[in-house]
Structure formats: C-alpha cells, structure tokens
Design a protein around this motif. Sequence first.
Motif, PDB file in Angstrom:
ATOM      1  N   SER A  28       0.968  -0.910   0.096  1.00  0.00           N
ATOM      2  CA  SER A  28       0.341   0.410  -0.027  1.00  0.00           C
ATOM      3  C   SER A  28       1.161   1.315  -0.089  1.00  0.00           C
ATOM      4  CB  SER A  28      -0.845   0.163   0.848  1.00  0.00           C
ATOM      5  OG  SER A  28      -0.197  -0.271   2.173  1.00  0.00           O
ATOM      6  N   ASN A  30       2.305   4.103  -1.982  1.00  0.00           N
ATOM      7  CA  ASN A  30       3.358   4.718  -2.977  1.00  0.00           C
ATOM      8  C   ASN A  30       4.329   3.939  -3.409  1.00  0.00           C
ATOM      9  OD1 ASN A  30       4.562   6.644  -2.257  1.00  0.00           O
ATOM     10  ND2 ASN A  30       2.959   8.274  -1.787  1.00  0.00           N
ATOM     11  N   ASP A 128      -2.800  -8.083  -3.211  1.00  0.00           N
ATOM     12  CA  ASP A 128      -1.719  -7.280  -3.523  1.00  0.00           C
ATOM     13  C   ASP A 128      -1.687  -6.580  -4.286  1.00  0.00           C
ATOM     14  OD1 ASP A 128       0.316  -5.503  -2.062  1.00  0.00           O
ATOM     15  OD2 ASP A 128       1.793  -7.030  -2.484  1.00  0.00           O
ATOM     16  N   TYR A 130      -3.511  -6.180  -7.406  1.00  0.00           N
ATOM     17  CA  TYR A 130      -4.578  -5.385  -7.474  1.00  0.00           C
ATOM     18  C   TYR A 130      -4.827  -3.954  -6.263  1.00  0.00           C
ATOM     19  CZ  TYR A 130      -9.604  -4.344  -8.282  1.00  0.00           C
ATOM     20  OH  TYR A 130     -11.005  -3.531  -8.352  1.00  0.00           O
ATOM     21  N   ASN A 131      -4.321  -4.088  -5.413  1.00  0.00           N
ATOM     22  CA  ASN A 131      -3.920  -2.991  -4.264  1.00  0.00           C
ATOM     23  C   ASN A 131      -3.462  -2.466  -4.537  1.00  0.00           C
ATOM     24  OD1 ASN A 131      -4.901  -1.600  -1.725  1.00  0.00           O
ATOM     25  ND2 ASN A 131      -2.978  -2.734  -0.488  1.00  0.00           N
ATOM     26  N   GLN A 132      -2.286  -2.372  -5.458  1.00  0.00           N
ATOM     27  CA  GLN A 132      -1.125  -1.877  -5.592  1.00  0.00           C
ATOM     28  C   GLN A 132      -1.560  -0.669  -6.477  1.00  0.00           C
ATOM     29  OE1 GLN A 132       2.298  -3.301  -6.886  1.00  0.00           O
ATOM     30  NE2 GLN A 132       2.539  -4.397  -4.815  1.00  0.00           N
ATOM     31  N   GLY A 133      -2.569  -1.045  -7.620  1.00  0.00           N
ATOM     32  CA  GLY A 133      -3.695  -0.300  -8.672  1.00  0.00           C
ATOM     33  C   GLY A 133      -3.751   1.285  -8.186  1.00  0.00           C
ATOM     34  N   PHE A 134      -4.768   1.069  -6.737  1.00  0.00           N
ATOM     35  CA  PHE A 134      -5.164   2.433  -6.112  1.00  0.00           C
ATOM     36  C   PHE A 134      -4.569   3.063  -5.271  1.00  0.00           C
ATOM     37  CE2 PHE A 134      -8.552  -0.943  -6.100  1.00  0.00           C
ATOM     38  CZ  PHE A 134      -9.271  -0.681  -6.671  1.00  0.00           C
ATOM     39  N   HIS A 135      -3.368   2.896  -5.038  1.00  0.00           N
ATOM     40  CA  HIS A 135      -1.915   3.735  -4.532  1.00  0.00           C
ATOM     41  C   HIS A 135      -1.329   3.610  -5.556  1.00  0.00           C
ATOM     42  CE1 HIS A 135      -3.377   2.456  -0.872  1.00  0.00           C
ATOM     43  NE2 HIS A 135      -3.038   1.550  -1.340  1.00  0.00           N
ATOM     44  N   ASP A 136      -1.371   4.855  -6.516  1.00  0.00           N
ATOM     45  CA  ASP A 136       0.000   5.013  -7.668  1.00  0.00           C
ATOM     46  C   ASP A 136       1.112   4.123  -8.098  1.00  0.00           C
ATOM     47  OD1 ASP A 136       0.696   7.253  -9.462  1.00  0.00           O
ATOM     48  OD2 ASP A 136       1.970   7.687  -7.658  1.00  0.00           O
ATOM     49  N   ARG A 137       0.994   2.949  -8.285  1.00  0.00           N
ATOM     50  CA  ARG A 137       1.858   1.870  -8.292  1.00  0.00           C
ATOM     51  C   ARG A 137       0.967   1.314  -9.420  1.00  0.00           C
ATOM     52  NH1 ARG A 137       3.895  -0.046  -3.275  1.00  0.00           N
ATOM     53  NH2 ARG A 137       5.415  -2.133  -4.527  1.00  0.00           N
ATOM     54  N   SER A 139       0.332  -3.062 -11.272  1.00  0.00           N
ATOM     55  CA  SER A 139       0.201  -3.768 -10.847  1.00  0.00           C
ATOM     56  C   SER A 139       0.954  -4.697 -12.221  1.00  0.00           C
ATOM     57  CB  SER A 139      -1.571  -3.685 -10.904  1.00  0.00           C
ATOM     58  OG  SER A 139      -2.356  -3.170  -9.811  1.00  0.00           O
TER      59      SER A 139
END
Length: 183
Positions: A28, A30, A128, A130-137, A139
């Motif tokens: 999570s 950035n 994880d 998939y989640n990184q896509g929501f934190h400016d990273r 996937s």
Amino acid sequence: MKNKKKKWFFIIGIILIAWVGVIFYFGSRNTQTSYNQSGAVYEFFKSLDNTLDITNKEWFINLESFLKQWWFGTDRVAGMSVLRKSAHFGIYMLLGFISSLFTFVYCRKYLISFLMGISFPTMIAAIDEYNQGFHDRGSSLHDVMIDLSGAVTGTLFLFLIFLIVFIIKHFKKKRNFENDKRI
C-alpha cells in the motif's frame, strides 16, 4: 484439538496474519515511498558488499545472471530491479512456508498443506497487486508469478524439513529396534 496443537495453531495463525499484514502494508506504499525503502535496502547491501566483496564471486554472478534471465528474460537489468523482485520472492517464500505449516498443524494432511502453501500466497499476491493499482503503483501479473515461485520454494523447503525429520525418526526407530533385538 489437543492443547499443544491448539497452542501451535494459534501461534502460527497469528504469525500468518501478521505476515499478510506486512505484505499489504508494503503493497500500500506509494511509488516514491516504495522506491525510497528499496533504495535504502539497496544502499545497505552495497555497503555490505564493499566489506565482504560478494558480487565479484563466481557463484553470485551465476545466481544474478540466472535470476535476471528467469525474472526479466535479459541480463540487462539494474541491480535495484533484481533486489525488488528478490524481495517479492523472499516475502512470498516465507508466506508459503508459514501457510503450509499452519495448514499442516491444523489438519496433518501433506497434500492439503502443500496446496494451501501455494494457493493462499498466490491469492494474497493477486490481491496485493490489485491493491497496488489504488496506490499510484502498477499491478503486474509478472510479480504474481515471482510471488508464486517464492511460495512454491517456501512450501518445498518445509516439505524438505518434513522429509529430513521423517528420515531421522525412521533411522532412530530402526536403531532402537535393532538394540531391542540384541537384548
């Protein structure tokens, strides 16, 4: 469950939950924070290498070349990228080991333990990423595959330990049996 089994089940379960929490925490972060953290680790390893001179050893060069080819398909990759992918591999290797052990303590079935040691970490890796896509990273399915290979390695390592324990018990039992026959 017996008390001793319950105790180990609880302890390993807490470790498993905590390790998944660590994975989601780092996932999570950035982009800039993630690179700063890996940059600090990279600098630490560089200073360690200045003292121990590991990177000039033939075994290290072969290992690095193997990992670059396996993970990236080329030798032209920066050391920082190899370090980041190695972190993926190592984190999920430990998760594979822990989740397989957790399942084995619960049900004492090797096949189910083996499958959970691979499938649970792979599910966590996919979530994880998939989640990184929501934190400016970004996937990456490629990262999930590296995580999967780490989980397989950790699970196989646990089963290697099981095999060694089995062999030691077998030879101890055999030796005790032969000693009993002599008496």
